[in-house]
Motif scaffolding. Structure first.
Motif, PDB file in Angstrom:
ATOM      1  N   TYR A  26       0.703  -1.202   0.081  1.00  0.00           N
ATOM      2  CA  TYR A  26       0.011  -0.051  -0.242  1.00  0.00           C
ATOM      3  C   TYR A  26       0.717   1.319   0.154  1.00  0.00           C
ATOM      4  O   TYR A  26       2.182   1.302   0.464  1.00  0.00           O
ATOM      5  N   THR A  27       0.421   2.429  -0.398  1.00  0.00           N
ATOM      6  CA  THR A  27       0.771   3.709  -0.252  1.00  0.00           C
ATOM      7  C   THR A  27       0.766   4.283   1.006  1.00  0.00           C
ATOM      8  O   THR A  27      -0.583   4.116   1.669  1.00  0.00           O
ATOM      9  N   SER A  50       5.366   3.969  -1.050  1.00  0.00           N
ATOM     10  CA  SER A  50       4.936   2.726  -1.250  1.00  0.00           C
ATOM     11  C   SER A  50       5.776   1.622  -0.260  1.00  0.00           C
ATOM     12  O   SER A  50       6.751   1.771  -0.536  1.00  0.00           O
ATOM     13  N   CYS A  62       2.639  -4.894  -8.540  1.00  0.00           N
ATOM     14  CA  CYS A  62       3.481  -4.847  -7.261  1.00  0.00           C
ATOM     15  C   CYS A  62       4.973  -5.558  -7.649  1.00  0.00           C
ATOM     16  O   CYS A  62       5.689  -5.318  -7.031  1.00  0.00           O
ATOM     17  N   VAL A  72       0.292   1.903  -6.229  1.00  0.00           N
ATOM     18  CA  VAL A  72       1.252   1.280  -5.375  1.00  0.00           C
ATOM     19  C   VAL A  72       2.575   1.515  -6.375  1.00  0.00           C
ATOM     20  O   VAL A  72       3.717   1.890  -5.774  1.00  0.00           O
TER      21      VAL A  72
END
Length: 265
Positions: free
Chosen positions: A127-128, A134, A197, A224
């Motif tokens: 997550y940020t 991130s 990701c 992200v």
């Protein structure tokens, strides 16, 4: 928008939705149905959607909300909005492959600025943070208190040998032809928004997507990746991928680490 509150709420809702999803994943019957566009939807999609939507509306009643499972929300006309895919990678879920995620994001002025991607079957949470950087959180996830995090950063690519990640369920000849324009060191496949990701963590350099996606599929992963220094551009002209488009449909796109020499379509 209070980003500290947003990060806390999105993180907690994603973990809670992950629990709901895994309860159904571990059951004998997913309750699979087919939507009007012939895509599958399960009881897990619907349960996670209801939980996340209720939580976001309670916390941010004045912010527009778009979710995959609520068709009425697809007519929202706003530059700033929350957008949710409660279970990205439904085919991976149905086939028990584990590559499915919970996606929640904030789009501001057409740009995904904050997001969470949670892969409950793989125990990975990205997550940020409130700062926009991130992180990946590790360990046992406490819903109310964030644990140890590692800041994510894209790799410095070597164009003589790139790491490429591609779709697991939507790979086609056009994608393979485009990948063939690069010098490839290694290639992996992944489902759902996990591909963004993997670029964000430096496990891959580039993710080309030559196929249909919607903004709820990509916004959280896009946020992200951006918070890790990555970029997402249109496939046709390499301009930034924008959000809030009519109907929320995406063009083909490329997610990558800066330093990759992008090849033309």
């Amino acid at each position: 928008m209070n980003y500290e509150t947003l990060t806390r709420v999105m993180r907690k809702l994603s973990l809670e939705a992950g629990d709901l999803i895994m309860d159904i994943y571990n059951a004998d019957d997913f309750g699979v149905k087919v939507k009007s566009d012939d895509s599958p939807v399960t009881a897990a999609d619907e349960a996670a959607d209801a939980h996340i939507s209720a939580g976001l509306r309670e916390a941010f009643p004045d912010v527009a909300l778009v979710t995959e499972e609520q068709a009425a929300s697809h007519s929202v006309d706003a530059r700033t909005f929350l957008i949710v895919d409660p279970l990205d990678g439904t085919k991976e879920f149905i086939n028990r492959r584990g590559d499915f995620t919970v996606n929640i994001a904030l789009v501001e002025n057409g740009v995904p600025t904050r997001g969470v991607v949670y892969a409950p079957a793989k125990g990975r949470l990205f997550y940020t943070a409130s700062t926009g950087v991130s992180v990946e959180e590790t360990g046992a996830f406490d819903k109310d208190e964030a644990g140890e995090t590692t800041q994510m950063s894209v790799t410095t690519p070597d164009n003589d040998g790139l790491m490429i990640v591609a779709s697991k369920s939507h790979r086609d000849q056009a994608t393979d032809d485009y990948i063939g324009k690069y010098n490839v060191k290694d290639m992996t496949s992944a489902g759902s928004s996990l591909k963004f990701c993997l670029v964000a963590t430096g496990e891959a350099d580039i993710y080309p997507r030559l196929g249909r996606t919607m903004e709820w599929d990509t916004a959280a992963g896009h946020a992200v990746l951006a918070g890790a220094g990555g970029r997402v551009v249109r496939f046709d002209d390499h301009t930034p991928l924008a959000y809030g488009k009519d109907g929320f449909a995406n063009p083909f796109f490329i997610a990558y680490a800066p330093g990759v020499t992008l090849q033309d379509a």
